[in-house]
Design an enzyme around this catalytic site. Structure first.
Site, mmCIF file in Angstrom:
data_model
loop_
_atom_site.group_PDB
_atom_site.id
_atom_site.type_symbol
_atom_site.label_atom_id
_atom_site.label_comp_id
_atom_site.label_asym_id
_atom_site.label_seq_id
_atom_site.Cartn_x
_atom_site.Cartn_y
_atom_site.Cartn_z
ATOM 1 N N GLY A 196 19.567 -1.139 36.609
ATOM 2 C CA GLY A 196 19.871 -1.867 37.841
ATOM 3 C C GLY A 196 20.619 -0.965 38.807
ATOM 4 O O GLY A 196 20.518 0.261 38.735
ATOM 5 N N VAL A 200 26.843 -2.507 39.613
ATOM 6 C CA VAL A 200 26.959 -3.201 38.324
ATOM 7 C C VAL A 200 27.007 -2.177 37.175
ATOM 8 O O VAL A 200 27.666 -2.409 36.162
ATOM 9 C CB VAL A 200 25.811 -4.230 38.150
ATOM 10 C CG1 VAL A 200 25.888 -4.903 36.789
ATOM 11 C CG2 VAL A 200 25.866 -5.276 39.248
ATOM 12 N N GLY A 201 26.353 -1.047 37.376
ATOM 13 C CA GLY A 201 26.414 0.023 36.357
ATOM 14 C C GLY A 201 27.857 0.401 36.036
ATOM 15 O O GLY A 201 28.230 0.602 34.870
ATOM 16 N N GLU A 218 20.248 3.229 33.632
ATOM 17 C CA GLU A 218 19.035 3.572 34.392
ATOM 18 C C GLU A 218 19.239 2.994 35.785
ATOM 19 O O GLU A 218 19.073 1.796 35.988
ATOM 20 C CB GLU A 218 17.786 2.977 33.719
ATOM 21 C CG GLU A 218 17.554 3.447 32.295
ATOM 22 C CD GLU A 218 17.120 4.899 32.203
ATOM 23 O OE1 GLU A 218 16.734 5.478 33.236
ATOM 24 O OE2 GLU A 218 17.193 5.463 31.096
ATOM 25 N N CYS A 252 12.226 1.413 41.633
ATOM 26 C CA CYS A 252 13.371 2.341 41.590
ATOM 27 C C CYS A 252 12.959 3.762 41.961
ATOM 28 O O CYS A 252 13.769 4.516 42.484
ATOM 29 C CB CYS A 252 14.018 2.319 40.214
ATOM 30 S SG CYS A 252 12.846 2.616 38.897
HETATM 31 P P1 NAD Z 1 19.513 -7.333 39.479
HETATM 32 O O1 NAD Z 1 20.187 -8.015 40.627
HETATM 33 O O2 NAD Z 1 18.341 -7.971 38.829
HETATM 34 O O3 NAD Z 1 20.664 -7.018 38.406
HETATM 35 C C1 NAD Z 1 20.412 -6.315 37.225
HETATM 36 C C2 NAD Z 1 21.103 -7.009 36.079
HETATM 37 O O4 NAD Z 1 22.528 -6.933 36.245
HETATM 38 C C3 NAD Z 1 20.743 -8.477 35.971
HETATM 39 O O5 NAD Z 1 20.386 -8.769 34.644
HETATM 40 C C4 NAD Z 1 22.012 -9.175 36.421
HETATM 41 O O6 NAD Z 1 22.194 -10.429 35.795
HETATM 42 C C5 NAD Z 1 23.109 -8.214 36.035
HETATM 43 N N1 NAD Z 1 24.305 -8.361 36.861
HETATM 44 C C6 NAD Z 1 24.352 -8.585 38.189
HETATM 45 N N2 NAD Z 1 25.640 -8.634 38.601
HETATM 46 C C7 NAD Z 1 26.423 -8.458 37.520
HETATM 47 C C8 NAD Z 1 27.838 -8.383 37.285
HETATM 48 N N3 NAD Z 1 28.720 -8.537 38.274
HETATM 49 N N4 NAD Z 1 28.265 -8.174 36.031
HETATM 50 C C9 NAD Z 1 27.385 -8.025 35.023
HETATM 51 N N5 NAD Z 1 26.031 -8.060 35.184
HETATM 52 C C10 NAD Z 1 25.555 -8.274 36.403
HETATM 53 O O7 NAD Z 1 19.017 -5.925 39.882
HETATM 54 P P2 NAD Z 1 19.599 -4.900 40.902
HETATM 55 O O8 NAD Z 1 20.883 -4.354 40.422
HETATM 56 O O9 NAD Z 1 19.522 -5.404 42.297
HETATM 57 O O10 NAD Z 1 18.410 -3.824 40.689
HETATM 58 C C11 NAD Z 1 18.032 -3.001 41.683
HETATM 59 C C12 NAD Z 1 18.523 -1.617 41.392
HETATM 60 O O11 NAD Z 1 18.055 -1.219 40.119
HETATM 61 C C13 NAD Z 1 17.995 -0.592 42.366
HETATM 62 O O12 NAD Z 1 19.042 0.273 42.704
HETATM 63 C C14 NAD Z 1 16.951 0.145 41.564
HETATM 64 O O13 NAD Z 1 16.723 1.448 42.005
HETATM 65 C C15 NAD Z 1 17.526 0.083 40.193
HETATM 66 N N6 NAD Z 1 16.493 0.230 39.160
HETATM 67 C C16 NAD Z 1 16.527 1.321 38.357
HETATM 68 C C17 NAD Z 1 15.543 1.508 37.410
HETATM 69 C C18 NAD Z 1 15.516 2.709 36.501
HETATM 70 O O14 NAD Z 1 14.782 2.681 35.530
HETATM 71 N N7 NAD Z 1 16.290 3.738 36.762
HETATM 72 C C19 NAD Z 1 14.531 0.549 37.275
HETATM 73 C C20 NAD Z 1 14.555 -0.558 38.103
HETATM 74 C C21 NAD Z 1 15.543 -0.717 39.048
#
Ligand code: NAD
Length: 527
Positions: A196, A200-201, A218, A252
């Protein structure tokens, strides 16, 4: 619209205990058991292809083709690859022969890490759950998957199908949003994979640190495209535009922006427009041919970036809040301080940033976070090598976009702010595997290694020194700086090696034949 049932905080705790007990039962140590689960995983997708296709259409407005090409087929293939290779991957390995160590029978066991957590995002909600899940099952772990709440249809389907197809004592789905994920992160895990955004990471890494849990991240970022005027323009325009519009740019590794020499910008933009006309003879607002943004928040964020750009819209720019629609959009003359350059776009808007030359483009990329992917379009080997060897990124891809995570044998992962850790295929297995070193040393070894025991004396030091390998001669002068490690092997190098090997083999055959003629009974070339 499906109502996604969130897992209660109490059930999250219970699930964790069930899986911990399931793991301790030891059944996942059996490779046969893992293969059964992997095949079940593949059939879970195959038997329910139409339901996944419909769920993806409901969540992301996806055309069925995009779901099949980018998620459904690749999910089945990930499970199949793990099923076909797990015997080989899980086999214990012996380190290379060593006169000192081999008698002590050193061996590396590939053991599951334990109970692991996979948190997935919305953009490829199937593949980003199933691909790492396949690796974690192959490695013998107990697993919780936490799909994204932003794709409720797919997440509800997982909650229904996973307990039917997979062993509930070892594999479970937890659904929910921030409170549920926070609860999950409070618990101790043996590995967490988070896919993600970086914000959040950081939350995931911080929570994991409390339990010293290893984490793979990731993440995303702004993946640049370098355009050399000496490129196959039609191919470049076609691939770049496709990479930007597929899944409405919510990929991504989508090309985030394009760096193009100033005097080549108009030619490149014209090529993009021609391609757009061919891709979409009808309006992209028609249902079923082009994806939509996942949520109103995602739509508003990208529309905000577009509304604030100082560049000029050269293609598209149509939006509709009610259907979360943004048409394929190209914005030219975008400056490096523009709104479109302030964050990862993650939508179907392609900024074109004119630069003086490739050096300026490299300097710009190097002054920002290392991207997840970096793309180069060129026919010139020197240009390609210059860009790749002067930059850092998760992947460096030439004359192609987006599909590299699906290429067998290539690890998928970022570097620095675009993440760490690698997955897909064997790399997913490795992510969830502990390499457990072991040896079984016979008593007679102390005849050789007895010098280690006290009382220490001059013989002890001599004994220890005997184990030292001699060093090569001390280097003279500074090192010779050649091509970077990543320099692609010259094609003729491989052919030269092949020709050399054939010549040697031919020579050997001839010698054996001569030997066969000279020595009665020796005839190694019977066939
Ligand atoms: P998202 O909003 O679906 O969140 C990802 C996960 O994090 C979800 O399961 C969500 O419930 C959890 N989450 C959200 N907020 C949280 C918090 N405060 N505490 C704990 N968990 C929480 O997805 P996103 O973050 O908007 O995803 C988009 C990003 O992901 C983009 O930056 C994209 O580039 C990246 N991405 C990376 C890859 C990769 O393989 N490197 C793949 C897909 C997406």
């Amino acid at each position: 619209m499906v109502e996604l049932q969130y897992t209660t905080l109490e059930d999250i705790e219970k699930t964790h205990t069930t899986l911990r007990n399931g793991f301790r039962s030891g059944k996942s140590k059996s490779v046969e058991y893992r293969k059964y689960q992997l095949l079940q995983l593949a059939y879970m997708v195959k038997d329910n292809t139409k339901r996944f296709e419909d769920a993806l259409a409901a969540d992301l407005g996806r055309p069925p083709f995009e779901s099949h090409f980018l998620e459904i087929n690749s999910s089945i293939m990930e499970a199949r690859t793990a099923w076909a290779n797990v015997d080989k991957w899980a086999k214990p390995e012996r380190p290379p022969f060593s006169i000192n160590a081999t008698p002590m029978r050193p061996v590396i066991y590939k053991e599951p890490k334990g109970v692991v957590l996979i948190i997935s995002p919305f953009n490829y909600p199937m593949w980003l759950c199933i691909s790492p899940l396949a690796g974690a099952i192959a490695a013998g772990n107990a697993i919780v998957i936490k799909p994204s709440e932003a794709t409720p249809h797919v997440s509800a389907l997982f909650a229904e199908l996973v307990p039917k197809y997979l062993d509930p004592e070892l594999i479970a789905v937890v659904n929910g949003a921030v409170p549920e994920t926070t609860k999950l992160l409070d618990l101790p895990w043996d590995h967490i994979l988070y896919t993600g955004g970086g914000r959040v990471g950081r939350i995931v890494s911080t929570a994991a640190a409390k339990h010293l849990t290893p984490v793979s991240l990731e993440l995303g970022g702004k993946s640049p495209v370098f355009i050399d005027p000496n490129c196959d323009l039609e191919t470049a325009a076609k691939r770049i535009l496709w990479g930007k519009v597929v899944n409405a740019g919510q990929t991504c590794v989508a090309p985030d922006y394009v760096l193009v020499p100033r005097d080549f910008q108009d030619k490149f933009v014209s090529a993009l427009k021609e391609v757009a006309d061919k891709f979409y003879p009808e309006s992209t607002s028609a249902p079923g041919i082009y994806s939509r943004l996942v949520t109103p928040q995602a739509f508003n964020r990208i529309k905000g970036l577009l509304d604030n750009t100082k560049g000029s819209v050269a293609l598209g720019g149509e939006t509709d809040a009610a259907t979360k629609f943004i048409s394929p959009t190209v914005v030219k003359d975008v400056g490096v301080e523009d709104s479109l350059m302030s964050e990862e776009i993650f939508g179907p808007v392609l900024p074109i940033v004119p630069v003086k030359d490739v050096d300026e483009a490299i300097a710009f990329v190097n002054s920002h976070d290392h991207p997840l992917a970096l793309y180069v379009f060129s026919r010139d080997a020197t240009y390609k090598q210059k860009v790749i060897s002067s930059t850092q990124s998760g992947a460096a891809i030439v004359n192609e976009v987006v599909i590299h995570p699906g290429i067998d044998g290539l690890p998928f992962g970022g570097i620095g702010p675009s993440g760490h850790g690698y997955h897909t295929g064997k790399y997913s297995f490795d992510m969830f595997t502990h390499l457990r070193s072991s040896m079984d040393s016979p008593s007679w070894i102390d005849k050789i290694l007895g010098f280690r025991f006290p009382p220490y004396n001059s013989k002890s030091i001599k004994g220890a020194s005997r184990l030292l390998k001699s060093l090569p001669p001390r280097p003279v002068g500074p090192p010779r700086l050649g091509a970077a490690n990543g320099a692609a092997t010259k094609w003729w190098g491989k052919w030269f090696f092949l020709a050399f090997a054939v010549a040697v083999a031919g020579g050997l055959t001839k010698r054996v034949k001569i030997l066969g003629a000279l020595v009665p009974g020796v005839n190694a070339t019977r066939s």
